[in-house]
Design a protein around this motif. Structure first.
Motif, PDB file in Angstrom:
ATOM      1  N   LEU A 159      11.577   7.472  -1.827  1.00  0.00           N
ATOM      2  CA  LEU A 159      12.047   6.453  -2.770  1.00  0.00           C
ATOM      3  C   LEU A 159      12.927   5.426  -2.057  1.00  0.00           C
ATOM      4  CD1 LEU A 159      12.862   8.640  -5.902  1.00  0.00           C
ATOM      5  CD2 LEU A 159      10.921   7.097  -5.584  1.00  0.00           C
ATOM      6  N   LEU A 160      13.707   5.883  -1.099  1.00  0.00           N
ATOM      7  CA  LEU A 160      14.511   4.953  -0.303  1.00  0.00           C
ATOM      8  C   LEU A 160      13.619   4.103   0.602  1.00  0.00           C
ATOM      9  CD1 LEU A 160      17.515   7.284   0.613  1.00  0.00           C
ATOM     10  CD2 LEU A 160      17.541   5.323  -0.945  1.00  0.00           C
ATOM     11  N   PHE A 161      12.560   4.727   1.126  1.00  0.00           N
ATOM     12  CA  PHE A 161      11.626   3.948   1.926  1.00  0.00           C
ATOM     13  C   PHE A 161      10.891   2.925   1.058  1.00  0.00           C
ATOM     14  CE2 PHE A 161       7.410   3.365   3.980  1.00  0.00           C
ATOM     15  CZ  PHE A 161       7.872   2.657   5.078  1.00  0.00           C
ATOM     16  N   PHE A 162      10.669   3.271  -0.216  1.00  0.00           N
ATOM     17  CA  PHE A 162      10.093   2.315  -1.170  1.00  0.00           C
ATOM     18  C   PHE A 162      10.986   1.068  -1.255  1.00  0.00           C
ATOM     19  CE2 PHE A 162       9.656   0.406  -5.310  1.00  0.00           C
ATOM     20  CZ  PHE A 162       8.301   0.453  -5.593  1.00  0.00           C
ATOM     21  N   SER A 163      12.304   1.274  -1.329  1.00  0.00           N
ATOM     22  CA  SER A 163      13.245   0.150  -1.371  1.00  0.00           C
ATOM     23  C   SER A 163      13.150  -0.693  -0.111  1.00  0.00           C
ATOM     24  CB  SER A 163      14.681   0.666  -1.539  1.00  0.00           C
ATOM     25  OG  SER A 163      14.870   1.242  -2.799  1.00  0.00           O
ATOM     26  N   LEU A 164      12.990  -0.019   1.042  1.00  0.00           N
ATOM     27  CA  LEU A 164      12.882  -0.733   2.307  1.00  0.00           C
ATOM     28  C   LEU A 164      11.617  -1.580   2.346  1.00  0.00           C
ATOM     29  CD1 LEU A 164      14.478  -0.958   4.985  1.00  0.00           C
ATOM     30  CD2 LEU A 164      12.940   0.782   5.917  1.00  0.00           C
ATOM     31  N   SER A 165      10.502  -1.030   1.895  1.00  0.00           N
ATOM     32  CA  SER A 165       9.236  -1.779   1.867  1.00  0.00           C
ATOM     33  C   SER A 165       9.313  -2.940   0.882  1.00  0.00           C
ATOM     34  CB  SER A 165       8.078  -0.853   1.492  1.00  0.00           C
ATOM     35  OG  SER A 165       7.748   0.003   2.560  1.00  0.00           O
ATOM     36  N   GLY A 167       0.818  -1.211   0.000  1.00  0.00           N
ATOM     37  CA  GLY A 167       0.000   0.000   0.000  1.00  0.00           C
ATOM     38  C   GLY A 167       0.851   1.260   0.000  1.00  0.00           C
ATOM     39  N   VAL A 168       1.861   1.295   0.865  1.00  0.00           N
ATOM     40  CA  VAL A 168       2.759   2.450   0.924  1.00  0.00           C
ATOM     41  C   VAL A 168       3.538   2.595  -0.384  1.00  0.00           C
ATOM     42  CG1 VAL A 168       4.849   3.341   2.023  1.00  0.00           C
ATOM     43  CG2 VAL A 168       2.979   2.495   3.437  1.00  0.00           C
ATOM     44  N   MET A 169       3.989   1.472  -0.941  1.00  0.00           N
ATOM     45  CA  MET A 169       4.726   1.518  -2.205  1.00  0.00           C
ATOM     46  C   MET A 169       3.867   2.093  -3.325  1.00  0.00           C
ATOM     47  SD  MET A 169       6.563  -2.210  -1.835  1.00  0.00           S
ATOM     48  CE  MET A 169       7.080  -2.338  -3.538  1.00  0.00           C
ATOM     49  N   LEU A 170       2.600   1.682  -3.392  1.00  0.00           N
ATOM     50  CA  LEU A 170       1.699   2.173  -4.434  1.00  0.00           C
ATOM     51  C   LEU A 170       1.426   3.664  -4.277  1.00  0.00           C
ATOM     52  CD1 LEU A 170      -0.880  -0.763  -4.696  1.00  0.00           C
ATOM     53  CD2 LEU A 170       0.866  -0.116  -6.371  1.00  0.00           C
ATOM     54  N   ILE A 171       1.261   4.114  -3.025  1.00  0.00           N
ATOM     55  CA  ILE A 171       1.032   5.540  -2.774  1.00  0.00           C
ATOM     56  C   ILE A 171       2.229   6.359  -3.251  1.00  0.00           C
ATOM     57  CG2 ILE A 171       0.799   7.287  -0.955  1.00  0.00           C
ATOM     58  CD1 ILE A 171      -0.831   5.234   0.626  1.00  0.00           C
ATOM     59  N   ILE A 172       3.439   5.876  -2.961  1.00  0.00           N
ATOM     60  CA  ILE A 172       4.644   6.589  -3.386  1.00  0.00           C
ATOM     61  C   ILE A 172       4.752   6.613  -4.908  1.00  0.00           C
ATOM     62  CG2 ILE A 172       7.178   6.529  -3.362  1.00  0.00           C
ATOM     63  CD1 ILE A 172       6.978   5.376  -0.505  1.00  0.00           C
ATOM     64  N   LEU A 173       4.405   5.504  -5.563  1.00  0.00           N
ATOM     65  CA  LEU A 173       4.478   5.439  -7.025  1.00  0.00           C
ATOM     66  C   LEU A 173       3.456   6.350  -7.690  1.00  0.00           C
ATOM     67  CD1 LEU A 173       4.997   1.637  -7.806  1.00  0.00           C
ATOM     68  CD2 LEU A 173       6.631   3.486  -8.177  1.00  0.00           C
ATOM     69  N   MET A 174       2.264   6.439  -7.116  1.00  0.00           N
ATOM     70  CA  MET A 174       1.179   7.186  -7.753  1.00  0.00           C
ATOM     71  C   MET A 174       1.213   8.683  -7.464  1.00  0.00           C
ATOM     72  SD  MET A 174      -2.096   4.581  -7.490  1.00  0.00           S
ATOM     73  CE  MET A 174      -2.086   4.567  -5.698  1.00  0.00           C
ATOM     74  N   TYR A 204       6.507   4.934   9.675  1.00  0.00           N
ATOM     75  CA  TYR A 204       6.689   5.961   8.659  1.00  0.00           C
ATOM     76  C   TYR A 204       5.386   6.693   8.364  1.00  0.00           C
ATOM     77  CZ  TYR A 204      11.174   6.874   6.520  1.00  0.00           C
ATOM     78  OH  TYR A 204      12.417   7.367   6.258  1.00  0.00           O
ATOM     79  N   ALA A 205       4.291   5.943   8.308  1.00  0.00           N
ATOM     80  CA  ALA A 205       2.996   6.558   8.026  1.00  0.00           C
ATOM     81  C   ALA A 205       2.560   7.485   9.153  1.00  0.00           C
ATOM     82  CB  ALA A 205       1.940   5.475   7.812  1.00  0.00           C
ATOM     83  N   MET A 206       2.875   7.126  10.392  1.00  0.00           N
ATOM     84  CA  MET A 206       2.456   7.918  11.538  1.00  0.00           C
ATOM     85  C   MET A 206       3.338   9.142  11.758  1.00  0.00           C
ATOM     86  SD  MET A 206      -0.277   6.585  12.722  1.00  0.00           S
ATOM     87  CE  MET A 206      -0.394   7.436  14.292  1.00  0.00           C
ATOM     88  N   GLN A 207       4.618   9.053  11.403  1.00  0.00           N
ATOM     89  CA  GLN A 207       5.571  10.101  11.766  1.00  0.00           C
ATOM     90  C   GLN A 207       5.954  11.042  10.627  1.00  0.00           C
ATOM     91  OE1 GLN A 207       6.585  10.810  14.884  1.00  0.00           O
ATOM     92  NE2 GLN A 207       5.177   9.206  15.565  1.00  0.00           N
ATOM     93  N   SER A 228      20.366  -6.343   2.937  1.00  0.00           N
ATOM     94  CA  SER A 228      19.798  -5.115   2.361  1.00  0.00           C
ATOM     95  C   SER A 228      19.135  -4.235   3.414  1.00  0.00           C
ATOM     96  CB  SER A 228      18.791  -5.471   1.263  1.00  0.00           C
ATOM     97  OG  SER A 228      19.431  -6.136   0.197  1.00  0.00           O
ATOM     98  N   CYS A 229      18.636  -4.845   4.490  1.00  0.00           N
ATOM     99  CA  CYS A 229      18.091  -4.045   5.593  1.00  0.00           C
ATOM    100  C   CYS A 229      19.139  -3.037   6.062  1.00  0.00           C
ATOM    101  CB  CYS A 229      17.690  -4.952   6.764  1.00  0.00           C
ATOM    102  SG  CYS A 229      16.142  -5.831   6.530  1.00  0.00           S
ATOM    103  N   HIS A 230      20.384  -3.502   6.173  1.00  0.00           N
ATOM    104  CA  HIS A 230      21.465  -2.638   6.646  1.00  0.00           C
ATOM    105  C   HIS A 230      21.904  -1.647   5.573  1.00  0.00           C
ATOM    106  CE1 HIS A 230      22.361  -4.479  10.565  1.00  0.00           C
ATOM    107  NE2 HIS A 230      21.990  -5.610  10.006  1.00  0.00           N
ATOM    108  N   THR A 231      22.110  -2.126   4.349  1.00  0.00           N
ATOM    109  CA  THR A 231      22.637  -1.235   3.312  1.00  0.00           C
ATOM    110  C   THR A 231      21.637  -0.122   2.965  1.00  0.00           C
ATOM    111  OG1 THR A 231      21.875  -2.785   1.597  1.00  0.00           O
ATOM    112  CG2 THR A 231      24.163  -2.979   2.316  1.00  0.00           C
ATOM    113  N   VAL A 232      20.355  -0.461   2.902  1.00  0.00           N
ATOM    114  CA  VAL A 232      19.345   0.566   2.603  1.00  0.00           C
ATOM    115  C   VAL A 232      19.231   1.556   3.764  1.00  0.00           C
ATOM    116  CG1 VAL A 232      16.888   0.987   2.173  1.00  0.00           C
ATOM    117  CG2 VAL A 232      18.041  -0.909   1.021  1.00  0.00           C
TER     118      VAL A 232
END
Length: 311
Positions: free
Chosen positions: A60-66, A43-50, A288-291, A109-113
């Motif tokens: 965009l970095l949070f998109f990678s994390l999700s 859901g968060v990824m789609l919101i960021i894309l749209m 992320y959504a709350m803060q 990837s959790c660490h690198t992102v």
């Protein structure tokens, strides 16, 4: 048996020790957790894309994390859910290696992102006038590609050292396939596997902790020196969210490493390994959504429009 080459194409995963009367409750719980992870993160990824206004480096970095959270849990949970309800814990060696590859790629990837996200916050707060020039779309793409390519390369070497070994056992002593469980199937000398695995973990963790600690120290110094309440408020809001996510991920990962190294009871070790996947993946989109104001506003708008349509 220990001196014979087994090399069976079919392995048996030790799995979760679930009493018969709890099989369906555990199945339902894991299914609900997986669906929540998919719904919130996708859901968060789609919101960021749209929404073009959210297509900034931070989001965009949070998109990678999700995306990473969805990938890591999709490789693990559906198979685990099926195994729990079917009580069939057999798995092919090739699929076991593939699962281990994606699970270790997820963890790395959790660490690198997160390291790149910390750098993004550092530039935004300490060098705000140069932010758009430093964190350009090309730079974000390069940093994201480097995060994933580094993870894939390191994990490929890790698993490559394991698949070269012959096997004399066929039982994976875990709830899922990972590198340590795979090389323990061998009766050969696994010193090089232990050395590389330990070096890999130490370098990754020290780089991760060191870079995040350094960037947050510089951010703290910058906030104290500027004494701008509005800037400091925004810094606390965005950095606090990232730091909370990082600490949750770090705590979950350390728990797995400590329990594995200290040979703590298998049940607790398996639970810790599951929590490493489940807790961060559930908490990341919620925090992320709350803060973050922009993302929270967009989610509220979408929910409000849905409620209006239903009425």
């Amino acid at each position: 048996m220990n001196n014979l080459t087994h090399n069976s194409p079919i392995l048996v995963i030790e799995g979760l020790d679930v009493p018969h009367r709890f099989i369906y409750p555990v199945f339902a719980l894991l299914l609900v957790i997986y669906l929540i992870i998919l719904t919130t993160n996708i859901g968060v990824m789609l919101i960021i894309l749209m929404d073009r206004s959210l297509q900034t480096p931070m989001y965009l970095l949070f998109f990678s994390l999700s995306f990473n959270d969805v990938l890591g849990n999709t490789v693990l949970l559906p198979r685990l859910i099926f195994d729990v309800v079917s009580a069939n814990w057999s798995i092919s060696y090739s699929w076991c290696v593939s699962q281990a590859f994606f699970i270790h790629t997820y963890a790395t990837s959790c660490h690198t992102v997160m390291m790149i996200m910390a750098f993004d916050r550092y530039v935004a707060i300490c060098h705000p006038l140069r932010y758009t020039s430093i964190m350009s779309p090309a730079m974000v793409a390069k940093l994201t590609a480097s995060a994933w390519s580094t993870s894939i390369t390191l994990v490929s070497i890790l698993l490559g050292l394991t698949v070269r070994l012959s096997r004399c056992r066929s039982v994976i002593l875990n709830a899922y396939c990972d590198n340590a469980s795979l090389f323990k199937l061998s009766c050969e000398d696994v010193s090089i596997n232990n050395i590389y695995g330990l070096t890999f973990s130490v370098v990754l963790l020290s780089s991760s902790i060191g870079s995040v600690a350094f960037t947050y120290f510089r951010i703290l110094v910058s906030c104290v020196s500027k004494k701008n309440k509005e800037v400091n408020r925004k810094a606390v809001q965005t950095c606090g969210t990232h730091l909370a996510l990082y600490l949750i991920m770090l705590w979950s990962g350390f728990l797995v490493i400590i329990m594995h190294r200290l040979q703590i009871h298998n049940g607790y070790r398996k639970m810790a390994a599951l929590l490493f996947h489940i807790i961060p993946a559930n908490m990341n989109p919620i925090l992320y959504a709350m803060q973050t104001k922009e993302l929270k506003t967009k989610i509220v708008q979408i929910l409000h429009s849905k409620v209006t349509q239903l009425q």
